[in-house]
Write a protein that holds these residues in place. Structure first.
Motif, PDB file in Angstrom:
ATOM      1  N   LEU A 103       0.825  -1.208   0.000  1.00 55.88           N
ATOM      2  CA  LEU A 103       0.000   0.000   0.000  1.00 55.88           C
ATOM      3  C   LEU A 103       0.857   1.254   0.000  1.00 55.88           C
ATOM      4  O   LEU A 103       0.508   2.252  -0.638  1.00 55.88           O
ATOM      5  CB  LEU A 103      -0.950   0.005   1.196  1.00 55.88           C
ATOM      6  N   ASP A 104       1.974   1.214   0.708  1.00 56.31           N
ATOM      7  CA  ASP A 104       2.866   2.363   0.734  1.00 56.31           C
ATOM      8  C   ASP A 104       3.443   2.623  -0.654  1.00 56.31           C
ATOM      9  O   ASP A 104       3.693   3.774  -1.031  1.00 56.31           O
ATOM     10  CB  ASP A 104       3.995   2.109   1.735  1.00 56.31           C
ATOM     11  N   LEU A 144      -5.355  -4.766  -5.429  1.00 54.13           N
ATOM     12  CA  LEU A 144      -4.448  -3.637  -5.608  1.00 54.13           C
ATOM     13  C   LEU A 144      -4.001  -3.454  -7.055  1.00 54.13           C
ATOM     14  O   LEU A 144      -3.531  -2.375  -7.431  1.00 54.13           O
ATOM     15  CB  LEU A 144      -3.205  -3.793  -4.719  1.00 54.13           C
ATOM     16  N   LEU A 145      -4.143  -4.480  -7.876  1.00 52.24           N
ATOM     17  CA  LEU A 145      -3.708  -4.362  -9.258  1.00 52.24           C
ATOM     18  C   LEU A 145      -4.434  -3.239  -9.993  1.00 52.24           C
ATOM     19  O   LEU A 145      -3.873  -2.604 -10.888  1.00 52.24           O
ATOM     20  CB  LEU A 145      -3.901  -5.695  -9.989  1.00 52.24           C
ATOM     21  N   SER A 146      -5.673  -2.963  -9.588  1.00 45.91           N
ATOM     22  CA  SER A 146      -6.400  -1.856 -10.218  1.00 45.91           C
ATOM     23  C   SER A 146      -5.760  -0.520  -9.868  1.00 45.91           C
ATOM     24  O   SER A 146      -5.736   0.406 -10.684  1.00 45.91           O
ATOM     25  CB  SER A 146      -7.870  -1.858  -9.782  1.00 45.91           C
ATOM     26  N   VAL A 147      -5.209  -0.408  -8.652  1.00 46.85           N
ATOM     27  CA  VAL A 147      -4.521   0.815  -8.236  1.00 46.85           C
ATOM     28  C   VAL A 147      -3.240   0.995  -9.052  1.00 46.85           C
ATOM     29  O   VAL A 147      -2.878   2.109  -9.448  1.00 46.85           O
ATOM     30  CB  VAL A 147      -4.194   0.785  -6.731  1.00 46.85           C
ATOM     31  N   PHE A 148      -2.567  -0.105  -9.327  1.00 49.98           N
ATOM     32  CA  PHE A 148      -1.343  -0.061 -10.123  1.00 49.98           C
ATOM     33  C   PHE A 148      -1.623   0.056 -11.622  1.00 49.98           C
ATOM     34  O   PHE A 148      -0.692   0.183 -12.421  1.00 49.98           O
ATOM     35  CB  PHE A 148      -0.493  -1.301  -9.862  1.00 49.98           C
ATOM     36  N   ASP A 228       3.463 -13.567  -7.766  1.00 51.94           N
ATOM     37  CA  ASP A 228       4.889 -13.257  -7.869  1.00 51.94           C
ATOM     38  C   ASP A 228       5.245 -12.842  -9.290  1.00 51.94           C
ATOM     39  O   ASP A 228       6.016 -11.907  -9.507  1.00 51.94           O
ATOM     40  CB  ASP A 228       5.730 -14.464  -7.464  1.00 51.94           C
ATOM     41  N   ASN A 229       4.681 -13.537 -10.246  1.00 49.97           N
ATOM     42  CA  ASN A 229       4.964 -13.245 -11.650  1.00 49.97           C
ATOM     43  C   ASN A 229       4.492 -11.841 -12.027  1.00 49.97           C
ATOM     44  O   ASN A 229       5.219 -11.078 -12.683  1.00 49.97           O
ATOM     45  CB  ASN A 229       4.292 -14.287 -12.548  1.00 49.97           C
ATOM     46  N   ILE A 230       3.283 -11.480 -11.608  1.00 50.61           N
ATOM     47  CA  ILE A 230       2.743 -10.164 -11.953  1.00 50.61           C
ATOM     48  C   ILE A 230       3.515  -9.043 -11.249  1.00 50.61           C
ATOM     49  O   ILE A 230       3.941  -8.070 -11.885  1.00 50.61           O
ATOM     50  CB  ILE A 230       1.249 -10.079 -11.593  1.00 50.61           C
ATOM     51  N   TYR A 231       3.719  -9.193  -9.943  1.00 50.13           N
ATOM     52  CA  TYR A 231       4.340  -8.100  -9.190  1.00 50.13           C
ATOM     53  C   TYR A 231       5.831  -7.954  -9.501  1.00 50.13           C
ATOM     54  O   TYR A 231       6.332  -6.825  -9.629  1.00 50.13           O
ATOM     55  CB  TYR A 231       4.116  -8.304  -7.688  1.00 50.13           C
ATOM     56  N   LEU A 235       5.217  -5.754 -12.988  1.00 48.65           N
ATOM     57  CA  LEU A 235       5.236  -4.437 -12.346  1.00 48.65           C
ATOM     58  C   LEU A 235       6.631  -4.029 -11.874  1.00 48.65           C
ATOM     59  O   LEU A 235       6.881  -2.854 -11.612  1.00 48.65           O
ATOM     60  CB  LEU A 235       4.276  -4.411 -11.162  1.00 48.65           C
ATOM     61  N   GLY A 236       7.512  -4.984 -11.743  1.00 49.51           N
ATOM     62  CA  GLY A 236       8.861  -4.672 -11.282  1.00 49.51           C
ATOM     63  C   GLY A 236       8.925  -4.282  -9.820  1.00 49.51           C
ATOM     64  O   GLY A 236       9.845  -3.577  -9.386  1.00 49.51           O
TER      65      GLY A 236
END
Length: 253
Positions: A103-104, A144-148, A228-231, A235-236
């Protein structure tokens, strides 16, 4: 013109860090102002009067001197509680810390979001009362993916919209594809049906209404690999708290 005022606020302590010899900075996710950094003068001194109210995993109501663009100050606690089980269990602690670090990363200071304050509150509450911390974390990761800005399409096939056929996840397409279109992505993830079911469920579930969710270990392993794959790859985002959490899980195995 002064850009601050005294106000009561509801906050969840996200992290603390030492600042100078005797002082401390504490970051809260507040219901009223979003993430907010507070300066605590003398917080590292013995017998500091607010010591018990700024322990890790504290939450509640405080009075603060709120500044719009600068560091704010906590004046006094009003009603402060603690997620005691999380604070006393290093394993639960690791999951909760990772969630708050996400979140941070997702929200800039001062970005108001009561919705995400509530999600954070209930996610920590669920972990604290004994719900599987990985599942709570997975729900937060997915929502949280929508926030990103990379929310996957999980309602049905991204190509035709169907949800009555076998589904799989396509990174190329950014969501689910049905069996009629499996040939359009040779590198689809080939996820198990149970994993697909939980991804779709997690995308819409309200944390405040969850009693319990039990997921078998194989599905949990596949869910962990998916996020893990997505983040990490898409997203790095590679947080130290996630590395520590992975080490904890490997040690448990």
């Amino acid at each position: 013109m002064k850009n601050y005022h005294y106000i009561d606020f509801h906050g969840i302590l996200m992290y603390r860090k030492n600042y100078r010899e005797h002082d401390m900075l504490v970051k809260f996710f507040t219901a009223e102002f979003g993430p907010k950094m507070f300066f605590l003068r003398g917080a590292r001194k013995k017998n500091y009067k607010l010591a018990a109210d700024i322990l890790p995993f504290s939450y509640g109501k405080y009075t603060g001197n709120i500044k719009k663009d600068l560091l704010s100050y906590i004046i006094s606690p009003i009603d402060v509680k603690h997620y005691l089980n999380i604070s006393e269990d290093i394993y639960l602690n690791a999951y909760a810390t990772y969630i708050m670090n996400l979140l941070d990363t997702a929200f800039e200071d001062g970005h108001h979001s009561l919705e995400w304050f509530n999600k954070l509150f209930y996610s920590l509450k669920l972990i604290n009362v004994g719900m599987d911390p990985q599942i709570v974390t997975n729900i937060m990761e997915l929502q949280l993916l929508s926030v990103f800005g990379v929310a996957p399409e999980l309602r049905g096939c991204v190509i035709c919209g169907r949800s009555d056929l076998d589904l799989d996840y396509s990174e190329k397409m950014g969501g689910l594809i049905c069996s009629n279109h499996f040939n359009q992505d040779l590198y689809r993830l080939r996820l198990d049906k149970k994993t697909i079911y939980y991804l779709r469920k997690f995308s819409i579930i309200e944390l405040s209404k969850i009693n319990n969710i039990k997921v078998n270990n194989q599905t949990k392993k596949e869910l962990r690999s998916f996020f893990d794959n997505i983040y990490e790859n898409d997203l790095g985002i590679k947080l130290k708290s996630k590395k520590f959490l992975d080490q904890m899980n490997n040690f448990k195995i």
